[in-house]
Scaffold this motif. Structure first.
Motif, short mmCIF file in Angstrom:
data_model
loop_
_atom_site.label_atom_id
_atom_site.label_comp_id
_atom_site.label_asym_id
_atom_site.label_seq_id
_atom_site.Cartn_x
_atom_site.Cartn_y
_atom_site.Cartn_z
N ASP A 1 0.85 -1.20 0.00
CA ASP A 1 0.00 0.00 0.00
C ASP A 1 0.87 1.23 0.00
OD1 ASP A 1 -3.02 0.80 0.53
OD2 ASP A 1 -1.74 2.17 1.66
N PRO A 2 0.76 2.13 -1.00
CA PRO A 2 -0.13 2.04 -2.15
C PRO A 2 0.19 0.82 -3.02
CG PRO A 2 1.38 3.91 -2.36
CD PRO A 2 1.60 3.34 -1.02
N GLY A 3 -0.83 0.39 -3.78
CA GLY A 3 -0.64 -0.80 -4.60
C GLY A 3 -1.60 -0.84 -5.76
N PHE A 4 -1.50 -1.91 -6.53
CA PHE A 4 -2.37 -2.11 -7.69
C PHE A 4 -3.74 -2.54 -7.15
CE2 PHE A 4 -3.53 -4.93 -11.44
CZ PHE A 4 -3.85 -3.87 -12.28
N PRO A 5 -4.79 -1.71 -7.35
CA PRO A 5 -6.05 -1.93 -6.63
C PRO A 5 -6.67 -3.31 -6.88
CG PRO A 5 -6.09 0.17 -7.84
CD PRO A 5 -4.85 -0.53 -8.24
N ARG A 6 -6.46 -3.86 -8.07
CA ARG A 6 -7.12 -5.13 -8.37
C ARG A 6 -6.64 -6.28 -7.52
NH1 ARG A 6 -8.05 -5.92 -14.74
NH2 ARG A 6 -9.61 -4.27 -14.95
N ILE A 7 -5.44 -6.15 -6.98
CA ILE A 7 -4.90 -7.27 -6.20
C ILE A 7 -5.73 -7.44 -4.93
CG2 ILE A 7 -2.89 -8.08 -4.92
CD1 ILE A 7 -1.19 -6.61 -7.08
N ALA A 8 -5.83 -6.38 -4.13
CA ALA A 8 -6.62 -6.48 -2.90
C ALA A 8 -8.07 -6.83 -3.23
CB ALA A 8 -6.55 -5.17 -2.12
N LYS A 9 -8.58 -6.22 -4.30
CA LYS A 9 -9.99 -6.48 -4.66
C LYS A 9 -10.22 -7.94 -5.04
CE LYS A 9 -11.30 -1.86 -6.14
NZ LYS A 9 -11.27 -1.01 -7.33
N ARG B 1 -11.49 -13.45 0.92
CA ARG B 1 -10.33 -13.45 1.80
C ARG B 1 -10.06 -12.03 2.30
NH1 ARG B 1 -11.82 -18.09 -0.64
NH2 ARG B 1 -10.36 -19.75 -0.18
N ARG B 2 -9.38 -11.92 3.42
CA ARG B 2 -9.08 -10.62 3.95
C ARG B 2 -7.74 -10.15 3.39
NH1 ARG B 2 -7.94 -8.15 9.01
NH2 ARG B 2 -7.28 -10.09 9.98
N ALA B 3 -7.71 -8.91 2.87
CA ALA B 3 -6.47 -8.33 2.38
C ALA B 3 -6.07 -7.22 3.34
CB ALA B 3 -6.66 -7.76 0.98
N VAL B 4 -4.84 -7.27 3.85
CA VAL B 4 -4.37 -6.26 4.79
C VAL B 4 -3.31 -5.41 4.11
CG1 VAL B 4 -3.22 -5.86 6.99
CG2 VAL B 4 -4.82 -7.77 6.75
N PRO B 5 -3.57 -4.09 3.98
CA PRO B 5 -2.56 -3.23 3.37
C PRO B 5 -1.37 -3.04 4.29
CG PRO B 5 -4.46 -1.93 4.11
CD PRO B 5 -4.80 -3.38 4.37
N CYS B 6 -0.16 -3.10 3.74
CA CYS B 6 1.07 -2.87 4.50
C CYS B 6 1.82 -1.72 3.83
CB CYS B 6 1.95 -4.12 4.48
SG CYS B 6 1.22 -5.54 5.32
N ARG C 1 -4.75 2.85 0.54
CA ARG C 1 -5.84 2.77 1.50
C ARG C 1 -5.41 3.42 2.82
NH1 ARG C 1 -8.81 -3.11 0.86
NH2 ARG C 1 -9.14 -2.97 -1.38
N LEU C 2 -4.12 3.32 3.12
CA LEU C 2 -3.61 3.89 4.37
C LEU C 2 -3.15 5.32 4.10
CD1 LEU C 2 -1.40 0.81 5.35
CD2 LEU C 2 -3.69 1.37 6.21
N PRO C 3 -3.10 6.16 5.12
CA PRO C 3 -2.55 7.51 4.93
C PRO C 3 -1.09 7.40 4.51
CG PRO C 3 -3.35 7.18 7.20
CD PRO C 3 -3.48 5.87 6.51
N ILE C 4 -0.65 8.27 3.63
CA ILE C 4 0.76 8.21 3.26
C ILE C 4 1.49 9.42 3.81
CG2 ILE C 4 0.39 6.77 1.22
CD1 ILE C 4 0.64 9.13 -0.54
#
Lengths: 476, 476
Positions: free
Chosen positions: B198-206, B213-218, B438-441
């Motif tokens: 995170d930030p990342g390619f949105p389709r992966i978490a989606k 499944r649960r996706a956790v942004p890091c 998704r997380l503040p940068i």
């Protein structure tokens, strides 16, 4: 430090040699963390290589994180922590490249070899695309649901063959029905439940389960899925094959169809998936109208496929989404459509438009019917009165029911397993109807087998009937 | 009862007319449940049609469940319960056929139009398949993971370009990376967690989330995904792009790569997904070796794709599975491989074997590099000192960082949104780096934008730079 002898670099380029030596020295700890490297000019002189080569090698190591470049201060060895000692990578275990069993006659699984006519049709249509289509135009027109031209052709197809009046925008294409099952699975909330027919096509429940959803098997009766099982399941989606259930071959009655629509209308969250995988291949009478065509409330997701008519030459299927579902789904639609290439979509469009697809289906249907008639005739002579055929008209498979002697009453499952095992020894793939069921099935003194005969040759059919006849006499 | 006048049937066939009339009379209740129909012979006389036509019409209605045929007793009207009164089906709401916005210059999304060279290459290779390949042989050789010939070609490709020594049997092909993401998602138990960048390619978490499944942004730091975030996530799978992270463009350092491998080796259930989506397009220096190539324990699932080099001409990607994963996975492999047709697989194999794929990639890389150099030059003159470029060498996109004036400090996000909105009014698609998070940068007084420039024409690039220069001056 860094006193590499470039004359011993063998066939490696100067860049490659320096890059590897420095990398290995950092990885092994010979170059310690935080150590500062000599300047690029010094290294260029020391190694006798151009400044550009030094910059390339150091730059690559910076990119990979072995070195750190500090502005106006030079290159430092990165702190890598404790690296595993370099070991040769073990050879991978052997992964078998093929899992297809070498059965010679197999009525227990879908065929792998394409029908020659389907292959010829597809080749001709692809050639037509390559010779005649404006591909730039096609790419410009592409939408997340597919090519508008193919959507319109499919809307016309389902209007013509399935009595469905739909807007082309309701159609989404994908690389096979399973991609569309997955799309549907994702419609459901994570805790939602999907009701599936039992016995049924195993991949359906597996797809829902693999997507983390719960699939609840519901028993069938003579009219279709049992409403009391469906009500008890707590499902919000029911996945049915009303035109020709797999594996029983049964057709859902019109009364049960209206009951299903009634069930769906009781709750805004409820939906029906109509899986119409072989609707084009009803071998007697006319096609059964689709459930979607009598659904006035937009509760039915209709899934059609080209797998039965063209597979495995191309993997292509489509869903017709009720408008409200299409709207909910926008974000996921591009996943499904993105699995079917534009050229394949154009080739499908061409064969739907020029009538060659319809001719192919008509010819293939005749051919399958001949095979079925031969198979029924051969089995009837080989097995005599004990054999009956169930749902032989509804599509590309049928059920062979063998009435069992007194000795096997109450042990029908055992009789089935015995015949399947004996057949396997003869190189014949046979599937018991009960092998498709998760729930116990009610018994009536018959062993039942599912016969998928569409790609068996005449010789295979005769040999199959003879072997089954002999084995049934010997084993049962 | 049943006194139909066939002379009023218009253009309908006798069968169709009788079928519809009887069906409608049953549906409306005119023919009551359990009522017995006259014999077929009586009806044949009464209507003046052949016995075969009567049998066809009644047979069809039996198949659909309107009538029940009782052996030796005749036809009875089925009990349908209360049917909804027949209503005309409402016209479906309009579902928009296309969602693609009509932007003229768009650096915020992947291109829809194919590269002309890629299209020409694909057409030539497809023609070669149609003219020269033994398709029957190819279908015979097909495995649930793909065509053995293509698996071998890909094994050679990754050995040559990514330093990976793999058995062709470890490779599975599919219709695009997302099909393979889905395969991976299904590896996880339903309660398992996947860590994503995170930030990342949105389709992966989606994709993970759509599969339940649960996706956790890091968060990321300069070396890659932050290990403390990964440790805290509770994840068993981490999905990373070590060679060129999207959207930041960062390369995971070698130290962090070993840390990731160390993390994976701590628990037998842990795996790494290495998503190497544009490894062929490093624009300076040499390709970064893959994480999988230094993984001695078989913990890395490597995903490669042809989307960057050929897309959207064909949708094709591949995964290299560690042997233990391949074994766990057997049942699901045929889903992925089943999405890519045999002819497409052969066309890919041909271009890998005859070197034309490699030439295409080399040519395309040069072309992209020219576009990047032009874009950087034009933006530098339009924006002056305030513009810097981050990770411009690592692949097919880069980050534009604009240093902001005092007035915007602490309001960087707002500045980004303002420029994006202003650009949109000019028909220019621009994406803020923060829109992928998704997380503040953390902020440093810069507005950052992701530029995907690979398919922009020279004119587009000049116009884009001019517009962004003017808007930055006016708005910020």
């Amino acid at each position: 430090m860094l006193d590499y002898d470039l004359s011993s670099r063998g066939s490696l380029s100067r860049f490659e040699y320096l890059y590897r030596r420095i990398r290995d020295d950092i990885a092994s700890g010979t170059l310690a963390a935080d150590e500062k490297l000599p300047s690029k000019r010094q290294l260029s002189r020391q190694w006798g290589v151009s400044l550009i080569t030094v910059e390339s090698a150091l730059g690559q190591l910076v990119a990979e994180g072995y070195l750190i470049a500090k502005e106006r201060r030079g290159y430092y060895v990165a702190s890598l922590g404790k690296l595993p000692s370099p070991t040769a990578r073990p050879l991978p275990e052997h992964v078998p490249g093929t899992f297809r069993e070498q059965l010679q006659i197999d009525t227990s699984r879908l065929p792998v070899q394409p029908d020659a006519g389907a292959l010829a049709l597809w080749e001709r249509s692809l050639r037509g695309v390559l010779a005649g289509e404006d591909l730039d135009e096609a790419f410009s027109a592409l939408t997340p649901q597919g090519l508008p031209r193919l959507q319109a052709d499919i809307a016309h197809l389902v209007a013509h063959t399935r009595g469905m009046q739909v807007d082309p925008g309701q159609i989404v294409v994908g690389a096979g029905a399973q991609v569309l099952y997955q799309l549907v699975a994702e419609l459901l909330g994570a805790d939602a439940v999907c009701a599936v027919e039992d016995p049924g096509f195993p991949r359906i429940a597996k797809t829902y389960e693999a997507a983390g959803r719960r699939a609840v098997p519901c028993r069938l009766d003579g009219e279709g899925i049992r409403m009391e099982d469906l009500e008890a399941s707590g499902a919000t989606i029911v996945h049915v094959m009303p035109s020709h259930q797999f594996p029983t071959g049964r057709v859902t009655s019109i009364a049960r169809r209206y009951e299903l629509l009634g069930w769906a209308s009781e709750d805004p969250a409820r939906l029906i998936v109509e899986d119409d995988y072989d609707c084009e291949f009803r071998l007697a009478g006319h096609p059964i109208p689709s459930l979607a065509s009598i659904d006035a409330e937009g509760k039915t997701i209709y899934i059609g496929t080209f797998s039965k008519s063209l597979g495995p030459v191309v993997r292509a299927a489509y869903a017709v989404l009720p408008p409200a579902v299409a709207a909910r789904f926008q974000e996921r639609l591009s996943f499904a459509a993105g699995t079917l290439g534009v050229i394949d979509q154009l080739a499908l469009a061409r064969m739907l438009e020029d009538g060659s697809y319809e001719s192919h289906v008509a010819r293939y249907r005749r051919q399958v019917k001949e095979r079925r008639d031969l198979l029924m005739g051969e089995l009837a002579s080989a097995l005599g009165e004990s054999a009956t055929f169930e749902e032989a008209d509804s599509g590309l498979h049928m059920v062979l029911a063998l009435s069992l002697s007194e000795a096997w009453q109450g042990r029908e499952r055992e009789a089935e397993e015995r015949l399947v095992a004996a057949a396997r020894k003869e190189g014949v793939g046979l599937a018991a109807l009960s092998s498709y069921a998760r729930l116990p099935i009610s018994r009536d003194g018959h062993a039942r087998f599912v016969l998928q005969y569409e790609r068996l040759s005449e010789g295979d059919i005769r040999r199959f009937a003879r072997i089954i006849g002999e084995l049934a006499e010997k084993e049962l």
